[in-house]
Enzyme design. Structure first.
Site, PDB file in Angstrom:
ATOM      1  N   ALA A  85       4.348   3.686  11.026  1.00 30.51           N
ATOM      2  CA  ALA A  85       5.159   4.039   9.864  1.00 30.51           C
ATOM      3  C   ALA A  85       4.395   3.858   8.557  1.00 30.51           C
ATOM      4  O   ALA A  85       4.659   4.557   7.583  1.00 30.51           O
ATOM      5  CB  ALA A  85       6.446   3.225   9.843  1.00 30.51           C
ATOM      6  N   HIS A 217       6.349   0.582  17.509  1.00 30.54           N
ATOM      7  CA  HIS A 217       6.539  -0.812  17.956  1.00 30.54           C
ATOM      8  C   HIS A 217       7.847  -1.439  17.508  1.00 30.54           C
ATOM      9  O   HIS A 217       8.144  -2.576  17.876  1.00 30.54           O
ATOM     10  CB  HIS A 217       5.337  -1.680  17.552  1.00 30.54           C
ATOM     11  N   CYS A 342       5.493  -7.784   7.638  1.00 32.29           N
ATOM     12  CA  CYS A 342       4.679  -6.571   7.581  1.00 32.29           C
ATOM     13  C   CYS A 342       3.687  -6.570   6.441  1.00 32.29           C
ATOM     14  O   CYS A 342       2.879  -5.661   6.327  1.00 32.29           O
ATOM     15  CB  CYS A 342       5.596  -5.364   7.468  1.00 32.29           C
TER      16      CYS A 342
HETATM   17  C1  LIG Z   1      10.864  -0.557   7.033  1.00 35.49           C
HETATM   18  C2  LIG Z   1       9.450  -0.574   7.507  1.00 35.49           C
HETATM   19  N1  LIG Z   1       8.619   0.390   7.110  1.00 35.49           N
HETATM   20  C3  LIG Z   1       7.344   0.441   7.527  1.00 35.49           C
HETATM   21  C4  LIG Z   1       6.837  -0.508   8.382  1.00 35.49           C
HETATM   22  C5  LIG Z   1       5.418  -0.387   8.837  1.00 35.49           C
HETATM   23  O1  LIG Z   1       5.397   0.101  10.132  1.00 35.49           O
HETATM   24  P1  LIG Z   1       4.077   0.099  11.042  1.00 35.49           P
HETATM   25  O2  LIG Z   1       3.893  -1.311  11.481  1.00 35.49           O
HETATM   26  O3  LIG Z   1       4.389   1.040  12.157  1.00 35.49           O
HETATM   27  O4  LIG Z   1       2.962   0.598  10.189  1.00 35.49           O
HETATM   28  C6  LIG Z   1       7.668  -1.555   8.812  1.00 35.49           C
HETATM   29  C7  LIG Z   1       7.212  -2.676   9.648  1.00 35.49           C
HETATM   30  O5  LIG Z   1       6.140  -3.060   9.791  1.00 35.49           O
HETATM   31  C8  LIG Z   1       9.007  -1.568   8.373  1.00 35.49           C
HETATM   32  O6  LIG Z   1       9.846  -2.523   8.767  1.00 35.49           O
END
Ligand SMILES: Cc1ncc(COP(=O)(O)O)c(C=O)c1O
Length: 401
Positions: A85, A217, A342
């Site tokens: 994401a 994930h 994150c």
């Molecule tokens: C709302 C949201 N957006 C984006 C991300 C980023 O996703 P990723 O870990 O797949 O890059 C996360 C979590 O990490 C998230 O909770």
């Protein structure tokens, strides 16, 4: 169902109860099964157009596109695969923003103060490039005000980006209402659905969503894969690529697709689609039980964000007078978090809780409890006991000091 652990040795210490499903989820064993052949005998490059190894892999990738699209009422050809994401959000915001400024002169981005860092930082990057960026506030319930959305949208707006579900407080934004307003203003509507996809009903047409980010994930798929839904018609959404290379994914995202991960994301989407409603019901029961016990037995504890507009698997609570960090250090046998996992390793003050209007002491006194597919009733009872007991112990130690 239990998580398969047959690779583990039997003398490992017991793992803590996992209550951090917004940080990540374990890969569902059914997803791992679907992925496995694509590491071994079916290892072909999906972009090899001249032999069966490639054709098979390309077909599997297309089936995964269809599976992701089916969960959001979209078409497989509108799905691009990314690394997660974070990448999807970067591509949607920077890619669409730059493209629209170049093609149409639209140079304004509207987003919300409680978005994930990768959305806020992508918007900030565009701001440094000369865009105007509007960061809408949220109310005490964590939701964006629709009048403020409408006011911010105008003929200069390239894109509005509002997350489907907040990763810290679990609230669900009114996507359909935002989409309607975006469409009326000619702004493209992007939603970061990392925490919403597979958990709440999403429909790109009904909600007038033009771009949507998905993460493997967070939905019991593998780490390192995600998707971007990109509407191809009415409006025809186009984004400027972030990377140069072989022009895969229709020139938008170069690089060889990781077939096993993509197949895993497709399998995870299919399972989520089949089980979403039943699972949300089950999780809601567990979550309500957990909240009921904590509210009854911990003085002053309160829930952050709307009680109604929230996903089934999340609670974010403030325990006045305690430090979330201190509580977590003292909590034995439960894995919870103080907010977003994150950003980086070091927990800072949550920008989401600050945006809710919580004062600094209360922000620091908050924890996130995330429940998911492998959470059991017994775990909820044990976790409630431990939390209540630990808070009691810390408070009486404070009182005595
Ligand atoms: C709302 C949201 N957006 C984006 C991300 C980023 O996703 P990723 O870990 O797949 O890059 C996360 C979590 O990490 C998230 O909770």
């Amino acid at each position: 169902m239990s998580i398969r652990r047959d690779h583990e040795t039997t003398n490992r210490p017991a793992q803590p109860i996992y209550l951090d499903y917004q940080a990540t989820t374990p890969t569902d064993p059914r997803v791992v099964d679907a992925m496995t052949p694509w590491f071994f005998e079916r290892f072909g490059n999906p972009h090899s157009a001249e032999h069966k190894y490639g054709w098979d892999a390309a077909e599997a990738v297309d089936q995964a596109r269809d599976a992701v699209a089916a969960e959001i009422g979209g078409k497989g050809r509108d799905i691009l695969f990314t690394s997660g994401a974070t990448e999807s959000n970067n591509l949607a915001i920077k890619g669409a923003g730059r493209r629209r400024r170049e093609a149409e002169g639209r140079d304004k981005i509207v987003t919300v103060a409680s978005e994930h860092a990768c959305v806020l930082e992508s918007a900030a990057r565009l701001e440094r490039e000369g865009f105007e960026v509007v960061r809408l506030p949220i109310g005490r319930d964590g939701l964006v005000d629709l009048d403020a959305v409408e006011e911010a949208l105008d003929e200069r707006t390239a894109l509005i980006s509002v997350m489907a579900v907040n990763n810290e407080i679990g609230v669900i934004q009114p996507l359909g209402e935002i989409g309607k307003r975006a469409r009326a203003a000619g702004a493209w509507f992007h939603t970061d659905a990392a925490q919403g996809f597979g958990k709440i009903p999403l429909d790109v047409d009904e909600m007038a969503i033009d771009l949507m980010s998905v993460s493997g994930h967070k939905i019991y798929g593998p780490k390192g894969v995600g998707a971007l839904y990109m509407r191809r018609k009415k409006p025809k959404v186009q984004v400027e690529a972030l990377m140069d290379g072989g022009g895969q994914e229709k020139g938008v995202r170069s690089g060889t697709l990781p077939t096993p991960l993509v197949v895993g994301l497709g399998a995870a989407a299919r399972i989520a689609g089949r089980e979403r409603e039943r699972e949300a019901e089950r999780l809601k029961g567990l979550r309500d039980r957990l909240l009921e016990r904590l509210e009854a037995e911990i003085d002053g504890l309160f829930l952050n964000g709307s009680r109604e507009a929230r996903i089934a698997g999340n609670l974010n609570v403030t325990i006045p007078g305690l430090e979330g960090q201190e509580l977590m250090a003292a909590l034995d046998g439960i894995a919870v978090s103080s907010g977003s996992a994150c950003s980086s390793g070091a927990p800072g003050a949550s920008h989401v809780l600050q945006a809710l209007g919580l004062e600094a002491g209360k922000v620091a006194a908050s924890i996130r409890l995330g429940l998911g597919r492998f959470t059991t009733q017994e775990e909820v009872e044990t976790a409630s006991d431990r939390l209540i007991e630990t808070v009691g112990r810390l408070r009486s130690r404070r009182g005595a000091a």
